[in-house]
Design a protein around this motif. Structure first.
Motif, PDB file in Angstrom:
ATOM      1  N   SER A 149      64.874  44.221  18.793  1.00  0.00           N
ATOM      2  CA  SER A 149      63.817  44.071  19.793  1.00  0.00           C
ATOM      3  C   SER A 149      62.444  44.238  19.159  1.00  0.00           C
ATOM      4  N   GLN A 154      68.172  40.904  24.456  1.00  0.00           N
ATOM      5  CA  GLN A 154      68.942  41.531  25.521  1.00  0.00           C
ATOM      6  C   GLN A 154      70.389  41.728  25.050  1.00  0.00           C
ATOM      7  N   HIS A 170      68.502  45.229  29.061  1.00  0.00           N
ATOM      8  CA  HIS A 170      67.353  45.153  28.162  1.00  0.00           C
ATOM      9  C   HIS A 170      67.748  45.690  26.787  1.00  0.00           C
ATOM     10  N   ARG A 230      66.993  49.400  26.203  1.00  0.00           N
ATOM     11  CA  ARG A 230      67.332  50.394  27.219  1.00  0.00           C
ATOM     12  C   ARG A 230      68.826  50.676  27.303  1.00  0.00           C
ATOM     13  N   ARG A 262      59.531  55.814  32.676  1.00  0.00           N
ATOM     14  CA  ARG A 262      58.695  54.906  31.882  1.00  0.00           C
ATOM     15  C   ARG A 262      57.242  55.352  32.009  1.00  0.00           C
ATOM     16  N   ARG A 278      51.055  49.226  28.337  1.00  0.00           N
ATOM     17  CA  ARG A 278      51.509  48.032  27.624  1.00  0.00           C
ATOM     18  C   ARG A 278      50.454  47.577  26.629  1.00  0.00           C
ATOM     19  N   ASP A 290      53.607  50.648  24.885  1.00  0.00           N
ATOM     20  CA  ASP A 290      54.790  49.847  25.194  1.00  0.00           C
ATOM     21  C   ASP A 290      54.647  48.487  24.529  1.00  0.00           C
ATOM     22  N   CYS A 324      57.507  46.101  24.138  1.00  0.00           N
ATOM     23  CA  CYS A 324      58.376  45.049  24.654  1.00  0.00           C
ATOM     24  C   CYS A 324      59.185  45.491  25.868  1.00  0.00           C
ATOM     25  N   GLY A 325      58.674  46.471  26.583  1.00  0.00           N
ATOM     26  CA  GLY A 325      59.370  46.954  27.773  1.00  0.00           C
ATOM     27  C   GLY A 325      60.155  48.237  27.567  1.00  0.00           C
ATOM     28  N   GLU A 326      60.029  48.848  26.383  1.00  0.00           N
ATOM     29  CA  GLU A 326      60.800  50.053  26.109  1.00  0.00           C
ATOM     30  C   GLU A 326      60.224  51.291  26.789  1.00  0.00           C
ATOM     31  N   ALA A 360      57.688  50.883  29.536  1.00  0.00           N
ATOM     32  CA  ALA A 360      57.024  50.556  30.805  1.00  0.00           C
ATOM     33  C   ALA A 360      58.043  50.283  31.907  1.00  0.00           C
TER      34      ALA A 360
END
Length: 329
Positions: free
Chosen positions: A105, A151, A160, A163, A182, A186, A323, A325-327, A329
């Motif tokens: 990721s 993913q 994700h 996650r 979270r 970002r 954040d 890549c979404g880790e 947030a």
């Protein structure tokens, strides 16, 4: 999301393609022929155009190391930028599947195609195996359309890449994304050295849990081994033996010489919030950076990608807190 027309299946080994040997199950080549034979016998086989590439060597994922992550990253970048593939499916063993998903990721930030990882708890061809269900299910995700990014698909769940954790060793629903707080802002832009085209180097990292009886000498032995980053798994909201001044001194000395120190919660549904307790504040004062609600896999993969890009300690801490890549947030 768009239709996938030229998929690369990157076979790294793992249980999904293992065959029996005198010593037990071991990774085996020739999985492309087995896939095509199986699909030829299916009335509703996935209709994607795909080609398969085998990594060398094929691995039991218990043997996964940083250089294997880098080899996967190189193979994926070449597949996309040189060979023109518009999606990648990685077949991988389950022991370190979540670790590899998290690492990729961060190694593939900005890659303009979707990457999906899957595997199985039993080998393809074994009675009652989940291998073909997971593989076909993953391929159908590409048929339906996936967002760019990494993913993980397993037992009907799309997770994700940063996650997911392996929670069970003897059940088909082995992976889950537990609810973790979270808290990260970002990042609006990324420096070139964090993009997928920037090569990475191996990094000397260590992970250590806090436990009753942890001594300054234990930490010193790890930190004096030349580690560039330490992931400290703290209690609850980010606490530890903060009344042990010798232990705090070891941490502070390590940070002063450039070691990046990151704290995560060892609770499956935990999050580091240093301000909650004085004990957490003292750890922060010794130089630890909060990993918020990141999993062990995500925090380790992120630390690897940041330091492996050549960032110094202060820059790595700055980007770790954001954040990417979404880790977070």
């Amino acid at each position: 999301m768009r239709a996938v027309k030229n998929l690369l299946v990157l076979y790294t080994g793992g249980t999904i393609g293992m065959l029996e040997t005198p010593e037990g199950l071991a990774p085996a080549g020739g999985f492309e022929a087995r896939m095509r034979e199986h699909f030829a016998q299916m009335a509703d086989a996935p209709q994607l155009h795909w080609t398969l590439q085998e990594m060398n060597p094929l691995l039991d994922s218990a043997n996964m190391q940083q250089h294997n992550w880098l080899a996967m990253r190189d193979a994926i970048v070449e597949a996309v930028d040189v060979a023109g593939h518009d999606a990648v499916l990685v077949l991988h063993g389950t022991d370190t599947l979540a670790h590899s998903a998290a690492a990729l990721s961060f190694l593939l930030l900005g890659l303009p195609v979707p990457v999906l990882l899957t595997g199985s708890m039993l080998p393809a061809g074994a009675p009652g195996s989940d291998a073909w269900d997971n593989l076909c299910g993953a391929l159908r995700q590409f048929e339906q359309g996936l967002e760019d990014g990494v993913q993980l698909y397993f037992h009907g769940q799309l997770l994700h890449g940063c996650r997911a954790s392996k929670l069970r060793s003897e059940a088909f629903d082995a992976f889950a994304a537990l609810p973790r707080h979270r808290d990260g802002e970002r990042a609006t832009t990324l420096p070139a050295e964090l993009g997928y085209q920037h090569p990475r180097q191996p990094v000397n990292l260590a992970v250590m849990p806090v436990f009753p009886g942890l001594q300054a000498g234990h930490l010193r032995a790890v930190l004096d081994s030349g580690v560039q980053g330490l992931l400290l798994e703290c209690y609850g909201s980010g606490t530890g033996p903060s009344d042990d001044q010798a232990l705090l001194d070891v941490l502070q000395a390590a940070r002063q010489r450039g070691v990046v120190l990151v704290a995560i919660s060892q609770c499956p549904e935990g999050s580091v919030v240093f301000d909650t307790y004085a004990a957490g504040n003292r750890l922060r004062g010794a130089g630890l950076v909060s990993g918020g609600g990141m999993t062990r896999e995500a925090a380790l993969g992120k630390l690897f990608a940041l330091l492996g890009a050549g960032l110094g300690a202060e820059a790595a801490e700055q980007w770790f807190a954001l954040d990417l890549c979404g880790e977070r947030a």
